[in-house]
Design a protein around this motif. Sequence first.
Motif, short mmCIF file in Angstrom:
data_model
loop_
_atom_site.label_atom_id
_atom_site.label_comp_id
_atom_site.label_asym_id
_atom_site.label_seq_id
_atom_site.Cartn_x
_atom_site.Cartn_y
_atom_site.Cartn_z
N LEU A 296 31.80 43.24 47.44
CA LEU A 296 32.22 44.48 46.78
C LEU A 296 33.68 44.42 46.33
N ASP A 297 34.53 43.77 47.10
CA ASP A 297 35.95 43.74 46.72
C ASP A 297 36.22 42.80 45.55
N ARG A 298 35.17 42.13 45.04
CA ARG A 298 35.32 41.28 43.85
C ARG A 298 34.48 41.82 42.68
N ALA A 299 34.18 43.13 42.74
CA ALA A 299 33.38 43.74 41.67
C ALA A 299 34.08 43.63 40.32
N ALA A 300 35.41 43.74 40.30
CA ALA A 300 36.14 43.61 39.03
C ALA A 300 35.94 42.23 38.42
N GLU A 301 35.90 41.22 39.27
CA GLU A 301 35.64 39.85 38.79
C GLU A 301 34.24 39.75 38.20
N GLY A 302 33.28 40.39 38.83
CA GLY A 302 31.93 40.38 38.30
C GLY A 302 31.83 41.06 36.95
N LEU A 303 32.52 42.18 36.79
CA LEU A 303 32.51 42.88 35.50
C LEU A 303 33.19 42.04 34.42
N GLU A 304 34.20 41.28 34.79
CA GLU A 304 34.85 40.40 33.82
C GLU A 304 33.91 39.28 33.38
N LEU A 305 33.08 38.80 34.28
CA LEU A 305 32.08 37.80 33.91
C LEU A 305 31.15 38.34 32.82
N LEU A 306 30.80 39.63 32.94
CA LEU A 306 29.97 40.25 31.91
C LEU A 306 30.74 40.42 30.61
N ARG A 307 31.96 40.92 30.73
CA ARG A 307 32.75 41.23 29.52
C ARG A 307 32.99 39.98 28.69
N THR A 308 33.23 38.84 29.36
CA THR A 308 33.51 37.59 28.66
C THR A 308 32.25 36.76 28.43
N ARG A 309 31.09 37.32 28.78
CA ARG A 309 29.79 36.67 28.57
C ARG A 309 29.71 35.29 29.25
N GLN A 310 30.31 35.18 30.44
CA GLN A 310 30.24 33.94 31.19
C GLN A 310 29.03 33.88 32.12
N ALA A 311 28.41 35.03 32.38
CA ALA A 311 27.26 35.05 33.28
C ALA A 311 26.01 34.61 32.54
#
Length: 323
Positions: A296-311
């Motif tokens: 949970l404390d890395r949720a911002a990192e997960g959202l960045e993966l979506l924003r930059t289409r790296q996932a």
Amino acid sequence: MFAYHITSRGSPAQLTNIPLPDPGQDQIQLRIYACSLNFADLLMIKGTYQDTPEPPFTLGLEVAGEILSVGKNVRQFAPGERVAVYAGQGGLAEAGNFEARRAVRLPDHVDYKTAAAFPIAYGTSHVALEHRARMQAGETLLVLGAAGGVGLTAVEIGKLMGARVIACARGAEKLEFARKAGADHLIDIEAEDLREQIIALGRADVVYDPVGGAAFQAAFRACKPEARLLPIGFASGEVPQVPANHLMVKNLSVLGVNWGGYMRFAPEVLTGSLETLLGWIAEGRLKPHISHVLPLDRAAEGLELLRTRQATGKVVIVPEGAG
């Protein structure tokens, strides 16, 4: 409890310690074990998503966990049961209260991370193909944008429903994803003769379209009589206009699909679909792809993966200590 929370419009989402109230009379209280991320979360942060709640609120649309308690009007669930919930908000937290009508029980062999990763993408395709298009085994399904998040689920579900699947995607690498998902025929969506290639493969009974634009127009002109076209989204940026006289001449149907909208007027459509899909997952017939699992404390990192289409698959957030 800790939650990834937005306190006011325009403010950044932050991990915040907030109180957990008792569940409302029609709610279940969940210990959250997994929550998957969606582009809608990014839009909610900016306040541009059509269903953005009024702040303060917690992000997180798809969630799975164990029921801690139930409201006084809830009869269909009990504490200790494992469920998945299309929450709409509130999933990026250690716990939360959710409407009981949004929940479905998990089969024994479906883990929490998988349960949180499937509802929107697989649910959209299943409701579109089964409930809206009434697709039958042996029909030809044309999937545009077949290598995208929902497109791949349409290929998979189409095959499970017995369709002959034509997948359209951009380039050989993406087409290979569609082939591995079960597509029978592959077409590059940027081909100049897209319409002719579809016709050469026997035309389409059902068109599943998250793309719009020129691809929709080519597919529209390559349909069989009585075909059904399903606008899912407009990734091309162009919303196609449909000539009503062509609908009449070929007896075509264009069927809009707003998956989340059913929760407002016919939630049983969604929960029934999700129960069917969970059964297929439990049987090993579907396997949602998860590319990242983060605390949970890395949720911002997960959202960045979506924003930059790296996932390359779903990004799932797991609170500390969750299984």
